[in-house]
Write an enzyme that holds these catalytic residues in place. Structure first.
Site, PDB file in Angstrom:
ATOM      1  N   CYS A  70     -17.419 -33.851 -28.926  1.00 59.06           N
ATOM      2  CA  CYS A  70     -17.551 -32.810 -29.502  1.00 59.06           C
ATOM      3  C   CYS A  70     -18.053 -33.133 -30.921  1.00 59.06           C
ATOM      4  CB  CYS A  70     -16.167 -31.857 -29.705  1.00 59.06           C
ATOM      5  SG  CYS A  70     -14.947 -32.926 -30.314  1.00 59.06           S
ATOM      6  N   HIS A  89     -14.686 -27.991 -35.849  1.00 63.54           N
ATOM      7  CA  HIS A  89     -15.087 -29.338 -36.507  1.00 63.54           C
ATOM      8  C   HIS A  89     -15.978 -29.198 -37.696  1.00 63.54           C
ATOM      9  CE1 HIS A  89     -12.522 -31.068 -33.604  1.00 63.54           C
ATOM     10  NE2 HIS A  89     -13.464 -31.591 -32.872  1.00 63.54           N
TER      11      HIS A  89
END
Length: 353
Positions: free
Chosen positions: A143, A257
């Site tokens: 990710c 994130h």
């Protein structure tokens, strides 16, 4: 197929798709995005471990799918499997599914560095999908790597990146639902004077009101495996000559994130030139105002598909340096959306419905 058994989606034409790990955070997001983007499905099957058999998951507003057992499922006739069940499970089932003629798009780490398996971010290297035929498996990157290389690709094309130093601030959802529960329970417990250790099972230290500079296992050189992944995956996806140094931390954020990225380029680079290049690149939204609220944080990117870039500025410690901030929803672009985008290219260019 019987509705109670098949979890059939109400579509007339298209592909037979299996979602593996359908009860997890990423699996549920895959089902949501398949529906949102109107992926051409004829049937959708939700698969998970035996303990989840019979549970229901949603596919769009109208379909409720009953979970079936991955261990006993026959992949014959399934065109595409979107997979996020954990690396050990993928190692066992993906070759079996591929041998049955199904193309597996795998979100786990198991196949990413296999030289015979393409590692793909559609905005960066869609041409690599053509190599799926060797193993019938396509790997979805980590990710944190995905959002970074989406931002790096147009800059590399324009200015040729030599070196990247990245520091990540990764949300707990990257470690699964249990990790999200741990953050929630620790936070709630602290307010009523319960020790955080009463709710500590996933993370090595307290995550509520804290930052943990440790994601995945430690390696011999002192890096964690997450930091190693960012380097080697960037080299495989974008350019093997780019030097990457990563520092990865877990922060008490539920979803999204964040990364501070500093690059050194061969060609002269300015923040204005970089901004223009990024504004014209697919999958990127630039929000870069040198004022209060002139940047994007994980709260704003949750549920969104784009990689958001902010805080563009020159790095004057090197001749051709630039720093920027980027955020993305790690469950969407960092996992499920990227997998569905791969499936879209695969269906459009390589498979016959």
């Amino acid at each position: 197929m019987d509705w109670e058994q098949s979890v059939m989606a109400m579509r007339a034409d298209g592909y037979r798709v299996a979602v593996v790990g359908a009860t997890g955070n990423v699996g549920r997001e895959m089902l949501t995005i398949l529906d949102e983007r109107a992926f051409p499905v004829k049937e959708v099957v939700a698969l998970a471990s035996s303990r989840s058999v019979g549970r229901e998951v949603s596919f769009g507003e109208d379909a409720v799918l009953k979970v079936r057992d991955l261990a006993t499922f026959d992949f014959t006739g399934v065109d595409i499997a979107l997979s996020s069940p954990g690396a050990k499970v993928s190692a066992a089932f993906a070759p079996r599914a591929a041998a049955a003629g199904c193309v597996v798009i795998d979100n786990t780490s198991h196949f990413r560095m296999d030289p015979d398996v393409p590692l793909v971010v559609p905005e960066v290297n869609p041409e690599a999908i053509a190599r799926f035929r060797k193993r019938h498996i396509i790997a979805n990157p980590n990710c944190s790597t995905i959002q970074m290389v989406v931002a790096l690709k147009p800059l590399h094309d324009a200015f040729k990146i030599k070196r990247v130093v990245v520091s990540t601030y990764q949300s707990v959802s990257g470690a699964g639902k249990e990790a999200m529960d741990e953050l929630f329970n620790q936070t709630k417990g602290i307010y009523v004077n319960q020790p955080a250790t009463d709710f500590q099972e996933i993370f090595t230290k307290q995550i509520a009101f804290n930052v943990i500079p440790h994601i995945d296992v430690f390696m011999d050189d002192g890096a964690t495996k997450e930091e190693w992944k960012m380097a080697v995956e960037t080299n495989k996806i974008l350019d093997p000559d780019i030097r990457v140094h990563a520092n990865c931390a877990r922060v008490p954020v539920f979803c999204g994130h964040s990364e501070y990225v500093s690059i050194e380029t061969e060609q002269p680079i300015t923040d204005a030139a970089a901004r223009k290049v990024l504004q014209n690149a697919p999958g990127i939204v630039v929000v870069d105002h040198r004022a209060n609220e002139g940047y994007v944080t994980p709260v704003e990117c949750a549920g969104e598909d784009a990689v958001y870039v902010s805080r563009l500025r020159k790095d004057r410690t090197v001749d051709n340096g630039l720093s920027f901030w980027c955020v993305a929803d790690n469950l969407r672009k960092g996992a499920a959306l990227n997998a569905v985008q791969i499936a879209e290219v695969l269906a459009r260019d390589y498979l016959d419905a």
